[in-house]
Design a protein around this motif. Structure first.
Motif, mmCIF file in Angstrom:
data_model
loop_
_atom_site.group_PDB
_atom_site.id
_atom_site.type_symbol
_atom_site.label_atom_id
_atom_site.label_comp_id
_atom_site.label_asym_id
_atom_site.label_seq_id
_atom_site.Cartn_x
_atom_site.Cartn_y
_atom_site.Cartn_z
ATOM 1 N N PRO A 6 0.834 -1.213 0.000
ATOM 2 C CA PRO A 6 0.000 0.000 0.000
ATOM 3 C C PRO A 6 0.864 1.257 0.000
ATOM 4 O O PRO A 6 2.006 1.258 0.499
ATOM 5 C CB PRO A 6 -0.794 -0.121 1.305
ATOM 6 N N LYS A 7 0.337 2.330 -0.517
ATOM 7 C CA LYS A 7 1.042 3.605 -0.565
ATOM 8 C C LYS A 7 0.502 4.539 0.515
ATOM 9 O O LYS A 7 -0.709 4.679 0.670
ATOM 10 C CB LYS A 7 0.870 4.246 -1.935
ATOM 11 N N TYR A 8 1.406 5.165 1.282
ATOM 12 C CA TYR A 8 1.016 6.088 2.354
ATOM 13 C C TYR A 8 1.529 7.488 2.036
ATOM 14 O O TYR A 8 2.562 7.664 1.367
ATOM 15 C CB TYR A 8 1.583 5.635 3.693
ATOM 16 N N GLU A 9 0.853 8.482 2.557
ATOM 17 C CA GLU A 9 1.264 9.871 2.318
ATOM 18 C C GLU A 9 0.903 10.734 3.521
ATOM 19 O O GLU A 9 -0.233 10.686 4.007
ATOM 20 C CB GLU A 9 0.570 10.419 1.071
ATOM 21 N N MET A 10 1.847 11.496 4.043
ATOM 22 C CA MET A 10 1.585 12.436 5.136
ATOM 23 C C MET A 10 1.398 13.830 4.552
ATOM 24 O O MET A 10 2.191 14.274 3.726
ATOM 25 C CB MET A 10 2.746 12.462 6.140
ATOM 26 N N THR A 11 0.375 14.504 4.982
ATOM 27 C CA THR A 11 0.142 15.886 4.571
ATOM 28 C C THR A 11 0.034 16.756 5.817
ATOM 29 O O THR A 11 -0.327 16.279 6.895
ATOM 30 C CB THR A 11 -1.154 16.019 3.751
ATOM 31 N N VAL A 12 0.370 18.016 5.664
ATOM 32 C CA VAL A 12 0.322 18.973 6.775
ATOM 33 C C VAL A 12 -0.701 20.048 6.455
ATOM 34 O O VAL A 12 -0.597 20.727 5.427
ATOM 35 C CB VAL A 12 1.698 19.605 7.043
ATOM 36 N N SER A 13 -1.692 20.184 7.310
ATOM 37 C CA SER A 13 -2.717 21.194 7.107
ATOM 38 C C SER A 13 -2.220 22.548 7.593
ATOM 39 O O SER A 13 -1.434 22.639 8.545
ATOM 40 C CB SER A 13 -3.984 20.805 7.877
ATOM 41 N N LEU A 14 -2.694 23.578 6.938
ATOM 42 C CA LEU A 14 -2.369 24.931 7.407
ATOM 43 C C LEU A 14 -2.941 25.190 8.794
ATOM 44 O O LEU A 14 -2.597 26.169 9.441
ATOM 45 C CB LEU A 14 -2.913 25.975 6.419
ATOM 46 N N ASN A 15 -3.823 24.303 9.253
ATOM 47 C CA ASN A 15 -4.382 24.430 10.600
ATOM 48 C C ASN A 15 -3.289 24.400 11.667
ATOM 49 O O ASN A 15 -3.460 24.907 12.770
ATOM 50 C CB ASN A 15 -5.389 23.299 10.854
ATOM 51 N N VAL A 16 -2.140 23.805 11.300
ATOM 52 C CA VAL A 16 -0.998 23.788 12.226
ATOM 53 C C VAL A 16 -0.594 25.209 12.593
ATOM 54 O O VAL A 16 -0.172 25.487 13.716
ATOM 55 C CB VAL A 16 0.191 23.027 11.594
ATOM 56 N N LEU A 17 -0.733 26.128 11.636
ATOM 57 C CA LEU A 17 -0.361 27.519 11.899
ATOM 58 C C LEU A 17 -1.197 28.113 13.025
ATOM 59 O O LEU A 17 -0.726 28.954 13.785
ATOM 60 C CB LEU A 17 -0.523 28.371 10.640
ATOM 61 N N ARG A 18 -2.466 27.686 13.083
ATOM 62 C CA ARG A 18 -3.333 28.198 14.144
ATOM 63 C C ARG A 18 -2.776 27.815 15.513
ATOM 64 O O ARG A 18 -2.759 28.615 16.443
ATOM 65 C CB ARG A 18 -4.743 27.650 13.981
ATOM 66 N N HIS A 19 -2.310 26.606 15.651
ATOM 67 C CA HIS A 19 -1.801 26.128 16.939
ATOM 68 C C HIS A 19 -0.416 26.672 17.246
ATOM 69 O O HIS A 19 -0.061 26.873 18.404
ATOM 70 C CB HIS A 19 -1.763 24.597 16.942
ATOM 71 N N LEU A 20 0.375 26.909 16.190
ATOM 72 C CA LEU A 20 1.759 27.334 16.422
ATOM 73 C C LEU A 20 1.934 28.836 16.523
ATOM 74 O O LEU A 20 2.934 29.292 17.067
ATOM 75 C CB LEU A 20 2.656 26.812 15.290
ATOM 76 N N GLY A 21 1.005 29.610 15.998
ATOM 77 C CA GLY A 21 1.265 31.040 16.018
ATOM 78 C C GLY A 21 0.070 31.943 16.149
ATOM 79 O O GLY A 21 0.121 32.974 16.810
ATOM 80 N N LEU A 22 -1.064 31.586 15.554
ATOM 81 C CA LEU A 22 -2.183 32.518 15.483
ATOM 82 C C LEU A 22 -2.744 32.879 16.851
ATOM 83 O O LEU A 22 -3.345 33.920 17.023
ATOM 84 C CB LEU A 22 -3.283 31.938 14.599
ATOM 85 N N GLY A 23 -2.583 32.014 17.837
ATOM 86 C CA GLY A 23 -3.089 32.331 19.178
ATOM 87 C C GLY A 23 -2.162 31.856 20.264
ATOM 88 O O GLY A 23 -2.595 31.564 21.377
ATOM 89 N N LEU A 24 -0.886 31.766 19.968
ATOM 90 C CA LEU A 24 0.044 31.093 20.868
ATOM 91 C C LEU A 24 0.579 31.996 21.971
ATOM 92 O O LEU A 24 0.659 31.598 23.122
ATOM 93 C CB LEU A 24 1.215 30.540 20.043
ATOM 94 N N TYR A 25 0.944 33.229 21.637
ATOM 95 C CA TYR A 25 1.655 34.070 22.594
ATOM 96 C C TYR A 25 0.695 34.966 23.361
ATOM 97 O O TYR A 25 -0.339 35.388 22.841
ATOM 98 C CB TYR A 25 2.712 34.914 21.872
ATOM 99 N N SER A 26 1.082 35.283 24.592
ATOM 100 C CA SER A 26 0.144 35.942 25.499
ATOM 101 C C SER A 26 0.355 37.439 25.643
ATOM 102 O O SER A 26 -0.524 38.134 26.118
ATOM 103 C CB SER A 26 0.250 35.296 26.893
ATOM 104 N N ASN A 27 1.513 37.970 25.242
ATOM 105 C CA ASN A 27 1.731 39.404 25.438
ATOM 106 C C ASN A 27 2.667 39.968 24.381
ATOM 107 O O ASN A 27 3.393 39.233 23.692
ATOM 108 C CB ASN A 27 2.281 39.683 26.844
ATOM 109 N N VAL A 28 2.641 41.292 24.266
ATOM 110 C CA VAL A 28 3.400 41.986 23.232
ATOM 111 C C VAL A 28 4.902 41.782 23.417
ATOM 112 O O VAL A 28 5.637 41.574 22.446
ATOM 113 C CB VAL A 28 3.050 43.486 23.243
ATOM 114 N N ALA A 29 5.373 41.837 24.653
ATOM 115 C CA ALA A 29 6.810 41.692 24.906
ATOM 116 C C ALA A 29 7.312 40.332 24.424
ATOM 117 O O ALA A 29 8.405 40.229 23.849
ATOM 118 C CB ALA A 29 7.105 41.871 26.389
ATOM 119 N N ALA A 30 6.531 39.278 24.655
ATOM 120 C CA ALA A 30 6.943 37.936 24.221
ATOM 121 C C ALA A 30 7.026 37.868 22.699
ATOM 122 O O ALA A 30 7.953 37.265 22.136
ATOM 123 C CB ALA A 30 5.967 36.896 24.753
ATOM 124 N N VAL A 31 6.072 38.497 22.014
ATOM 125 C CA VAL A 31 6.077 38.502 20.546
ATOM 126 C C VAL A 31 7.280 39.264 20.008
ATOM 127 O O VAL A 31 8.020 38.779 19.133
ATOM 128 C CB VAL A 31 4.768 39.119 20.015
#
Length: 666
Positions: A6-31
């Protein structure tokens, strides 16, 4: 029978961006710290941060080596690019690279919807715009793998070198800008300054190491290596320093640098502008904050922890040839890692040592401060060895408490001395069995000390009551006085008569009397009800007291008042007779704000009024007269020195450090 693999394939959704950056940091100084770290990795010497609150725009610009279009695509826009595998050190200054996971740039979307990147390298000038709304839309459409930013025309880019990042369409209000943001950025980096060839400016003003605002707060310090030495030499109010070994976990390279300090007052560790606390131990790795606070993980409950602040530098937590120990948020560390466990063990040991030394130092300081009072010094000399040790523990314990106000410390010291003297007296009372006709001096000693303690305790009561009275005197508005009287008079009958120390209450009698008073008040005329504010009942000094409060601005006549109080007195007589207590006296006090109408009708008007009301066992007291009489009574006692004993003089001086010393009685 044949089978096909059988053939397998891994794909990465842009949804990863939501978890890694769109709501990750809590304050301006950290950003902003993530952008500054990228500038460090680009061998920049200057980073400029400009914040326009009005336009809702943030611009971060550096003079580093910049990016080519190829760099932007292969490195910056490649989420998860691991630079350290090929470039662990920067090419120009040989700096250890801060970035590792390749996701820090995504933090920008935590505070801004639109991110524009401009860069110049190898003569190339280019730029692009990323929009979080478009990324979110792509995610919603099930997009996988690619998002294409919008190019910026070269003609719109006026950058000479390095990289510029422009944040617009802010998602949240930029709080804590200016000085507070300067402090927070300074505390997130240890590589700021000319010695590191790295300068950060905020709105045109350089951020300095002194902007961390630690130097005025550290009283005692425990240092590890060069970083700790620097803080120790710049602290303005340092009283004690101790150098500690930096090795941890028995591993040759697992060594910490930095410092742990304690402030002189716990209140110093809260920022007055932002209410943010610096009562924490931050962990710094490769010059950048890696964990906001490791102190909270120890669960230490000692008072000393309320005074702690510090920076622990532990570069061994981020070695190129070891696994990444940072969590995805880049603001905490993976707790199960052996290196982190070694750091915890080391700090746990150091905190135990600091707790012991801090307690000793604060006790020494507390004793020293207490003995600055000549009277306490004299009192202390009279104690035996064991008593002195106990007194030192007392003074030290008071100094350990997180008290910001010197008056609070003095009050605690007064209470402590009185309690201490009470314990001493108890020891003397145990010796009463030893008294004989040949040894009466022990009994005399007990009586003298009892008198002294009683006078000292009453002095404290008088001082506190004077404060209450003085507060009432400041209420110049008559209506304000009326409200204050309603609140305090019933609970503090000593305002009526200093001999009424404590009101005693019998629930049964109170219930009967209150019911009767309510019924009587229903029989009053509308005019009488308008004149009345409140009527209360209590017992004190073997006397039943009924207090009638009149409105401050209302003027009544003696006859009208007599009609009311006679009803109160008749009701009280009936109730007392019914319970077999008709022999006990009743007094009715009418508190008024203005003179009675008939007092000025004739020269004998006030005396006639007194006799009429006296027939119903009532008397009139005016608000101002009440305050003045109480004030005079307690002020006379406080000012009197004729009966001043040893403890009395001691308490007087602690309570009033600016007062003249009391002379002992002749």
């Amino acid at each position: 029978m044949t089978t096909t693999n059988p053939k397998y394939e891994m794909t990465v959704s842009l949804n990863v961006l939501r978890h890694l950056g769109l709501g990750l940091y809590s304050n301006v100084a950290a950003v902003l710290s993530e952008v500054v770290a990228n500038s460090w990795d680009a061998d920049a010497q200057h980073v400029s941060i400009c914040i326009d609150q009005t336009e809702g725009r943030v611009v971060i610009e550096d003079d580093g080596h910049g990016m080519t279009v190829d760099d932007a695509n292969r490195k910056y826009l490649y989420v998860g690019y691991e630079r350290r595998k090929t470039e662990p050190w920067t090419p120009k200054f040989g700096r250890p690279v801060m970035g590792r996971k390749g996701i820090g740039k995504l933090s920008l979307f935590s505070i801004a919807q639109t991110v524009q990147v401009q860069s110049v390298a190898q003569g190339q000038k280019h730029g692009f715009v990323m929009d979080s709304a478009e990324i979110e839309k792509k995610i919603g459409d099930g997009g996988e793998g690619k998002y294409e930013p919008i190019p910026v025309p070269d003609l719109e880019i006026d950058l000479d070198r390095g990289t510029r990042i422009i944040l617009t369409n802010m998602k949240r209000k930029l709080q804590w800008t200016g000085r507070p943001l300067r402090r927070r950025l300074a505390r997130r980096f240890s590589i700021i300054g000319p010695e590191h060839r790295f300068e950060i400016t905020l709105d045109g003003k350089p951020i300095r190491a002194t902007d961390r605002d630690y130097q005025d707060k550290v009283q005692y310090i425990w240092t590890f290596g060069d970083m700790g030495s620097y803080v120790a030499t710049t602290a303005n109010n340092l009283e004690n320093r101790e150098d500690r070994p930096g090795d941890s976990g028995g591993h040759p390279v697992w060594v910490i640098d930095g410092w742990i300090g304690t402030a002189s007052m716990a209140g110093q560790l809260k920022d007055t502008e932002t209410s943010e606390s610096i009562n924490k131990l931050v962990v710094i790795v490769r010059g950048k904050l890696a964990q906001e606070d490791i102190l909270e993980e120890f669960g230490e409950g000692g008072l000393y922890t309320k005074y702690i602040l510090g920076e622990i530098h532990a570069d061994f937590l981020d070695m190129d040839d070891e696994d990444d120990i940072a969590t995805t948020s880049r603001q905490k560390l993976i707790e199960e890692d052996p290196r982190y466990q070694a750091l915890r063990t080391k700090l746990q040991s150091e905190l135990k040592h600091i707790q012991s030394r801090w307690t000793d130092l604060r006790r020494e300081q507390g004793t020293k401060q207490a003995l600055e009072y000549p009277e306490i010094r004299e009192w202390f000399k009279e104690l035996n060895t064991d008593q002195r040790r106990a007194a030192q523990r007392l003074f030290g314990r008071i100094n350990e408490l997180p008290l910001e106000n010197e008056d609070d410390k003095r009050r605690l010291m007064v209470s402590g001395v009185l309690a201490f003297e009470g314990l001493k007296l108890r020891d003397i009372l145990y010796r009463l069995d030893e008294i004989s006709t040949e040894n009466l001096d022990v009994l005399q000693q007990v009586f003298v000390q009892l008198d002294d303690l009683e006078a000292s305790a009453y002095y404290q009561i008088a001082k506190e009551r004077l404060q209450v009275i003085t507060k009432l005197m400041r209420l110049q508005d008559e209506n304000a006085k009326e409200r204050a009287m309603q609140e305090h008079l019933y609970k503090h009958l000593w305002l009526m008569d200093p001999s009424w120390e404590r009101a005693t209450h019998t629930e049964y009698m109170e219930r009967r009397m209150e019911t009767a008073l309510e019924e009587i008040c229903d029989t009053l005329t509308p005019e009488e009800k308008r004149a009345r504010v409140d009527v209360k009942y209590s017992t004190t000094g073997n006397k039943h007291v009924i207090i009638e409060l009149k409105r401050a601005q209302k003027r009544v006549t003696t006859n009208a008042l007599s009609d009311q109080v006679s009803k109160y007195y008749t009701a009280a007589e009936k109730i007392l007779s019914a319970v077999g207590r008709d022999h006990e006296p009743v007094e009715i006090i009418c508190v008024v704000g203005r003179r009675l109408r008939d007092w000025d009708d004739s020269p004998t008007g006030q005396e006639r009024s007194r006799k009429v009301l006296g027939a119903s066992h009532a008397r009139v007291v005016m608000y101002d007269q009440l305050i003045e009489n109480a004030l005079q009574s307690y002020q006379d006692y406080v000012d009197s020195t004729e009966e001043a004993g040893r403890v009395y003089r001691l308490i007087h001086r602690i309570s009033d450090p600016d007062a003249k010393a009391l002379s002992p009685p002749a």
